[in-house]
Design a protein around this motif. Structure first.
Motif, PDB file in Angstrom:
ATOM      1  N   VAL A  20       0.857  -1.195   0.000  1.00 27.79           N
ATOM      2  CA  VAL A  20       0.000   0.000   0.000  1.00 27.79           C
ATOM      3  C   VAL A  20       0.887   1.236   0.000  1.00 27.79           C
ATOM      4  O   VAL A  20       1.793   1.378   0.831  1.00 27.79           O
ATOM      5  CB  VAL A  20      -0.926  -0.003   1.233  1.00 27.79           C
ATOM      6  N   HIS A  21       0.618   2.130  -0.961  1.00 29.59           N
ATOM      7  CA  HIS A  21       1.403   3.359  -1.077  1.00 29.59           C
ATOM      8  C   HIS A  21       0.980   4.347   0.012  1.00 29.59           C
ATOM      9  O   HIS A  21      -0.148   4.286   0.517  1.00 29.59           O
ATOM     10  CB  HIS A  21       1.195   3.977  -2.460  1.00 29.59           C
ATOM     11  N   HIS A  22       1.878   5.251   0.358  1.00 24.57           N
ATOM     12  CA  HIS A  22       1.556   6.184   1.452  1.00 24.57           C
ATOM     13  C   HIS A  22       0.700   7.359   0.995  1.00 24.57           C
ATOM     14  O   HIS A  22       0.164   8.095   1.833  1.00 24.57           O
ATOM     15  CB  HIS A  22       2.844   6.720   2.086  1.00 24.57           C
ATOM     16  N   LYS A 125       6.497  18.233   3.325  1.00 28.52           N
ATOM     17  CA  LYS A 125       7.449  17.447   4.113  1.00 28.52           C
ATOM     18  C   LYS A 125       6.772  16.228   4.730  1.00 28.52           C
ATOM     19  O   LYS A 125       7.330  15.125   4.749  1.00 28.52           O
ATOM     20  CB  LYS A 125       8.057  18.331   5.216  1.00 28.52           C
ATOM     21  N   THR A 126       5.561  16.424   5.225  1.00 35.39           N
ATOM     22  CA  THR A 126       4.824  15.306   5.824  1.00 35.39           C
ATOM     23  C   THR A 126       4.507  14.248   4.776  1.00 35.39           C
ATOM     24  O   THR A 126       4.574  13.043   5.048  1.00 35.39           O
ATOM     25  CB  THR A 126       3.525  15.826   6.459  1.00 35.39           C
ATOM     26  N   LEU A 127       4.158  14.698   3.569  1.00 33.53           N
ATOM     27  CA  LEU A 127       3.831  13.761   2.504  1.00 33.53           C
ATOM     28  C   LEU A 127       5.059  12.980   2.046  1.00 33.53           C
ATOM     29  O   LEU A 127       4.964  11.820   1.661  1.00 33.53           O
ATOM     30  CB  LEU A 127       3.217  14.520   1.322  1.00 33.53           C
ATOM     31  N   GLU A 128       6.235  13.632   2.099  1.00 33.45           N
ATOM     32  CA  GLU A 128       7.464  12.959   1.682  1.00 33.45           C
ATOM     33  C   GLU A 128       7.898  11.903   2.694  1.00 33.45           C
ATOM     34  O   GLU A 128       8.376  10.832   2.321  1.00 33.45           O
ATOM     35  CB  GLU A 128       8.578  13.995   1.515  1.00 33.45           C
ATOM     36  N   GLU A 129       7.742  12.181   3.984  1.00 33.24           N
ATOM     37  CA  GLU A 129       8.221  11.277   5.032  1.00 33.24           C
ATOM     38  C   GLU A 129       7.112  11.032   6.060  1.00 33.24           C
ATOM     39  O   GLU A 129       7.171  11.498   7.201  1.00 33.24           O
ATOM     40  CB  GLU A 129       9.455  11.867   5.719  1.00 33.24           C
ATOM     41  N   THR A 134       0.606   4.923   7.655  1.00 33.97           N
ATOM     42  CA  THR A 134      -0.201   6.126   7.431  1.00 33.97           C
ATOM     43  C   THR A 134      -0.434   6.278   5.927  1.00 33.97           C
ATOM     44  O   THR A 134       0.499   6.166   5.129  1.00 33.97           O
ATOM     45  CB  THR A 134       0.494   7.383   7.973  1.00 33.97           C
ATOM     46  N   VAL A 135      -1.675   6.538   5.556  1.00 40.14           N
ATOM     47  CA  VAL A 135      -2.045   6.692   4.144  1.00 40.14           C
ATOM     48  C   VAL A 135      -2.783   8.012   3.978  1.00 40.14           C
ATOM     49  O   VAL A 135      -3.686   8.338   4.762  1.00 40.14           O
ATOM     50  CB  VAL A 135      -2.946   5.530   3.660  1.00 40.14           C
ATOM     51  N   PHE A 136      -2.371   8.759   2.951  1.00 46.09           N
ATOM     52  CA  PHE A 136      -3.071   9.991   2.582  1.00 46.09           C
ATOM     53  C   PHE A 136      -3.811   9.750   1.271  1.00 46.09           C
ATOM     54  O   PHE A 136      -3.234   9.246   0.310  1.00 46.09           O
ATOM     55  CB  PHE A 136      -2.097  11.153   2.402  1.00 46.09           C
TER      56      PHE A 136
END
Length: 529
Positions: A20-22, A125-129, A134-136
């Motif tokens: 599953v991708h983040h 930054k949150t999306l990168e790391e 956790t999934v967005f």
């Protein structure tokens, strides 16, 4: 999920393989299932009975709270109202906490394109790391407004607009589950009114149940939606195709008496015309256009009976009418005028209307000539050459023939000829200001153009051989007949069409021109010859 099999398959494989991708970017028009898909993914990841799983039970506490929107581990945000830097900072702080009840934390950001540039930068930054598990899921209807640096870090899925059949399938399934009885015609009308949105279709069904109880009938659908019965649409197109202005007005009257909104009638009719045009072009009725076989048969029959030029003309007129309604015009009057202009080109004073009348004149002339059967839409066969001719020596005379072009006809098409000339030579078209056709010689194939007495300069410019050729070509484009122009000057006191003595008038105008130049520029004559 109906109609989004490419998304379902990819996410199912990701869950099964533990890949599953983040971050996911769900793109599609409203009501296509973006948020629903995000919640299904969240339930698959957090189901208490074997999650992550591709078959969430839907009964455990995690599944039920996610479906109800009350899960602590699934946070749904509306970016339209939470779009600032402070909102994103609050989100970043919450991301740091581990899941409470389930295995994964899922953040669903709806209308993601509404975030400000500063908010995107704070979120990057949150999306990168992101923290583990956790999934967005970013859902948007306008992917081009999402920053490229954000989109690059997401797996993108494009949600397709569902067809009428797919929307009808969902409505049928929901109606059966809720024990709602829905007429087939009502089901088709609800599907059409949804405009490719599952959410709108289900919302309409819910509204109709509140309106009329557990049985939904077609009349109730038409009353609630203000939609137009298919019969009115077919009748309106038939009246336009038959050039029947009385039928057009009576059809609009029936629509108005039934309580329908004239603007909605125009929109529904535009959709119907598009279906006819596409059916003509592809040669069959696409499955996405109809729900019942009866609709398909009637649509195919009307598409074969109505010419494409009539369809395009009516579409243009209705589109212009709707634009006028948005500007404040009376809706019924605008629709009536649009349909009358489509049915009767002679009621349209514009250049386009004039061209349509010429087209109809040519078609009438061709219909009078003996000819074999011609398939719909095929060009008419060429007229046979006159007796004794070789068949290729005479110049082309156009579909109507020169005999059909008398002075009255030429004077009527003269504005259209000038419009055509402006497309290739605006300067030349300007020289004919005030000029008008005064005589047509069908035998010689000439048209006499009279210039005002004060327009000697313009007349001289138009007499150049290449300029004559351009005007002749414009006549051929509009009338289908090549007329060679002959130019004369008109005396103000003579009757229309009477020519003045060119030499005398030109000499007088030349002297007047010199005097005017001397006066305007404070000049004097020098030299002589």
């Amino acid at each position: 999920m109906v109609g989004q099999q490419h998304v379902v398959r990819t996410l199912r494989n990701a869950v099964e393989q533990g890949k599953v991708h983040h971050a996911y970017l769900f793109v599609g028009s409203r009501g296509t299932g973006k948020t629903s898909m995000a919640k299904i993914l969240a339930r698959s990841l957090n189901c208490e009975r074997g999650g992550p799983t591709t078959t969430p039970c839907g009964e455990c506490e995690s599944c039920t709270t996610i479906a109800a929107g009350t899960s602590i581990d699934v946070i749904e945000m509306d970016a339209a109202s939470n779009r600032s830097v402070d909102d994103v900072r609050d989100l970043r702080e919450r991301v740091a906490y581990a899941p409470v009840g389930g295995h994964w934390k899922v953040y669903i950001l709806d209308e993601a394109h509404m975030l400000t540039k500063e908010a995107w930068n704070a979120f990057l930054k949150t999306l990168e790391e992101p923290p583990p598990n956790t999934v967005f899921v970013l859902a948007t209807t306008e992917a081009h407004k999402v920053m490229a640096t954000i989109a690059d870090r997401c797996q993108r899925f494009d949600f397709q607009r569902p067809s009428l059949e797919q929307i009808s399938e969902v409505l049928t399934r929901v109606a059966a589950a809720e024990e709602i009885e829905v007429e087939e015609g009502a089901l088709a009308m609800i599907a059409r009114s949804a405009s490719g949105s599952f959410r709108d279709a289900l919302g309409t069904l819910d509204q109709l149940v509140a309106f009329g109880g557990e049985r939904v009938e077609l009349d109730a659908v038409l009353e609630v939606l203000g939609a137009v019965d298919a019969e009115l649409l077919f009748e309106a197109v038939d009246a336009v195709a038959a050039e029947d202005p009385k039928g057009v007005l009576l059809g609009v009257e029936r629509m108005a008496r039934s309580g329908r909104d004239p603007a909605q009638f125009a929109r529904d009719l535009l959709g119907h015309l598009r279906h006819l045009l596409v059916t003509q072009t592809v040669g069959e009725v696409p499955n996405t256009f109809v729900v019942t076989a009866i609709d398909a048969d009637r649509l195919a029959a009307q598409a074969a009976a109505v010419g494409p030029a009539t369809l395009v003309r009516t579409i243009d007129e209705l589109a212009a009418a709707l634009a006028a309604v948005r500007e404040g015009d009376d809706a019924r009057m605008a629709v009536e005028i649009a349909l009358l202009k489509a049915a009767r080109p002679d009621l349209d004073p514009s250049t386009e209307g004039l061209l349509r009348r010429i087209e109809r004149l040519e078609q009438g002339t061709e219909a009078a000539a003996p000819a074999g059967p011609v398939a719909a839409g095929d060009p008419p066969p060429p007229a046979p050459p006159p007796p004794g001719s070789s068949g290729d020596a005479a110049p082309a005379t156009g579909p109507a023939g020169r005999d059909a072009l008398d002075l009255e006809t030429v004077q009527r098409i003269w504005p259209a000829v000038l419009d055509k000339l402006r497309e290739t030579s605006p300067a030349l078209a300007a020289t004919f200001e005030g000029a008008r056709p005064t005589e047509v010689d069908a035998e010689q194939g000439t048209v006499t153009i009279g210039f005002p007495a004060a327009s000697t300069f313009n007349k001289r410019k138009a007499e150049a051989p290449e300029k004559r050729e351009q005007l002749a070509e414009a006549f051929e484009e509009i009338a289908g007949t090549r007329l060679r122009p002959v130019y004369v000057l008109l005396n103000g006191g003579e009757s229309e069409g009477a020519a003045a003595d060119p030499d005398a008038v030109e000499q007088l105008d030349e002297e007047a021109l010199v005097e005017r130049l001397k006066s305007e520029f404070d000049a004097e004559e020098v030299g002589g010859g």
